[in-house]
Design an enzyme around this catalytic site. Sequence first.
Site, PDB file in Angstrom:
ATOM      1  N   HIS A 113       6.993 -10.697  12.575  1.00 39.23           N
ATOM      2  CA  HIS A 113       6.753 -10.480  11.145  1.00 39.23           C
ATOM      3  C   HIS A 113       5.381 -10.991  10.689  1.00 39.23           C
ATOM      4  O   HIS A 113       4.916 -10.653   9.613  1.00 39.23           O
ATOM      5  CB  HIS A 113       7.872 -11.094  10.298  1.00 39.23           C
ATOM      6  N   ASP A 143      12.140 -10.940  16.708  1.00 35.28           N
ATOM      7  CA  ASP A 143      11.013 -11.405  15.898  1.00 35.28           C
ATOM      8  C   ASP A 143       9.943 -12.080  16.748  1.00 35.28           C
ATOM      9  O   ASP A 143       9.353 -13.089  16.353  1.00 35.28           O
ATOM     10  CB  ASP A 143      11.476 -12.341  14.785  1.00 35.28           C
ATOM     11  N   GLY A 215       3.234 -19.716   6.049  1.00 30.61           N
ATOM     12  CA  GLY A 215       2.045 -20.009   6.853  1.00 30.61           C
ATOM     13  C   GLY A 215       2.373 -20.631   8.184  1.00 30.61           C
ATOM     14  O   GLY A 215       1.520 -20.779   9.049  1.00 30.61           O
ATOM     15  N   ASN A 216       3.672 -21.004   8.385  1.00 33.83           N
ATOM     16  CA  ASN A 216       4.074 -21.693   9.611  1.00 33.83           C
ATOM     17  C   ASN A 216       4.675 -20.796  10.682  1.00 33.83           C
ATOM     18  O   ASN A 216       4.842 -21.223  11.819  1.00 33.83           O
ATOM     19  CB  ASN A 216       5.098 -22.785   9.285  1.00 33.83           C
ATOM     20  N   SER A 217       5.090 -19.582  10.348  1.00 32.09           N
ATOM     21  CA  SER A 217       5.786 -18.735  11.317  1.00 32.09           C
ATOM     22  C   SER A 217       4.943 -18.507  12.567  1.00 32.09           C
ATOM     23  O   SER A 217       3.746 -18.267  12.494  1.00 32.09           O
ATOM     24  CB  SER A 217       6.117 -17.380  10.706  1.00 32.09           C
ATOM     25  N   LEU A 268      25.971  -1.465  26.589  1.00 29.12           N
ATOM     26  CA  LEU A 268      27.307  -1.336  27.150  1.00 29.12           C
ATOM     27  C   LEU A 268      28.112  -0.258  26.417  1.00 29.12           C
ATOM     28  O   LEU A 268      28.778   0.558  27.038  1.00 29.12           O
ATOM     29  CB  LEU A 268      28.038  -2.684  27.076  1.00 29.12           C
ATOM     30  N   GLY A 269      28.053  -0.266  25.092  1.00 30.77           N
ATOM     31  CA  GLY A 269      28.729   0.780  24.320  1.00 30.77           C
ATOM     32  C   GLY A 269      30.126   0.440  23.859  1.00 30.77           C
ATOM     33  O   GLY A 269      31.026   1.283  23.916  1.00 30.77           O
ATOM     34  N   VAL A 270      30.322  -0.812  23.405  1.00 36.00           N
ATOM     35  CA  VAL A 270      31.630  -1.201  22.875  1.00 36.00           C
ATOM     36  C   VAL A 270      31.457  -1.922  21.546  1.00 36.00           C
ATOM     37  O   VAL A 270      30.441  -2.558  21.295  1.00 36.00           O
ATOM     38  CB  VAL A 270      32.395  -2.138  23.847  1.00 36.00           C
ATOM     39  N   ILE A 272      33.116  -5.001  19.582  1.00 32.81           N
ATOM     40  CA  ILE A 272      33.914  -6.155  20.011  1.00 32.81           C
ATOM     41  C   ILE A 272      34.124  -7.116  18.855  1.00 32.81           C
ATOM     42  O   ILE A 272      33.389  -7.094  17.866  1.00 32.81           O
ATOM     43  CB  ILE A 272      33.252  -6.904  21.183  1.00 32.81           C
TER      44      ILE A 272
END
Length: 472
Positions: A113, A143, A215-217, A268-270, A272
Amino acid sequence: MKFFGKILLVTSLVCSLAILPALSLGATQGVIELPSLTGLVKELKPTVVNISTTKLVRSPMDDFFRGRDLPDFFGDEFFKRFFGDQHPREFRQKSLGSGFIIDKEGYILTNNHVVEKAEQIKVKLSDKKEYDAQVIGTDPKTDLALIKIKAAGDLPVVHIGDSDKLEVGEWVVAIGNPFGLEQTVTTGIISAKGRVIGAGPYDDFLQTDASINPGNSGGPLFNLRGEVVGINTAIVAGGQGIGFAIPINMAKGLLPQLKKGRVVYGYLGVYIQDITPELASSFGLKESKGVLVSDVTPDSPAKKAGVNKGDVILEYDGKLVEDKGQLTKMVGRTPIGKKVKIIVLRGKEQKTLWVTIGQLSEKQVTAAATKPEETDRWGLKVQDITPDMAAHLGLPNNAGVVISDVEPGSPAQEEELQRGDVIIEVEHNPIKGLADFRKYIETYKKQKTLLLTVRMQANEYHNFFVVLKKKG
């Protein structure tokens, strides 16, 4: 702001620089003096950089008029006549962030970001030298971003640590650029590990009591051995001493892909969900171990391997499955095409299945969360609110259901309901969770209108009444 609700992205993690007092352990034990961090800080500061970006953004007023069915006089002539040159349709916005140098070739890790959609990226080193930076690879899901500068001479680089070895209560040091105050040094402790804050399916944050500011990210979180153990990322708005950092081990795992410019995830396609005591009882399970498969995506790797709705996944690739968050991360980190053994409980019988992991696309749903409840009549998809989600959104409790999607052109969209809004009442009936929501939607299904009490995300989660009207 990138995370929804009260989670705010920041540009590295800092606490107010403080003199650490001596800790008194009682008259019989005397006084223990905490060590000075002077030497450590002098060694680490040169590895931390200040990142400034320039982005082209649309005016908020332009966004208001864009796409609305309004008369032609709200076009360019309208703006020129009434605003002149005082209200440009687009303008350039400058932002600040932090990062740290990971090798002598000039690679720098930061947050996605910080550099997302940037036209220009400038990097300033501790010696005040500035360089243009190029984005090498980004991953919005975690991120993370990798940028690179071309600098003359040897660059100071960080030592990468092992975030898995961190202990709660361990001292950490953050260096960053809050509000443009370069090379600010702060201290704190690890308050918790494995935090889920609603940022995405791969949440696995370190929590620290160091304060975080814009300013810290992207800045580093060091242990007292001078190793990077985290990448400072987010805060709770209005909170004190609650900051979050991405574990460095997550970044280490993704770094080879970031250097190639693109990160891919296993699929995987589940759908859960975690197994509650009530679910365990309903399914005849002796223990609440593993995760319950609530649905299987057609033509997915799981479907092809023979996974069924109602199966309980106990093991994945040789590791016991503890909860849905853990399985989601394990699947995401699995190389595409790898054949993985999974053990499922079907009824009272354990079965071993082999699944070839596919590649997650933007349109696919990972093994991430409970399948949202869909209401075709009103155009809403909703799901339960977890206690962690409620805490980080700043909600007083986890009562209600959170809107996970709004269908375009639906009654819900017409009343400007949005993803992240929380429904707490239907026709004045309190909603504790998804079961209550289902019940009252069914009770009032013949009505042409539906009265909701909604905590609006855009209005800091204050309550508003919303009436949905059926079409036709």
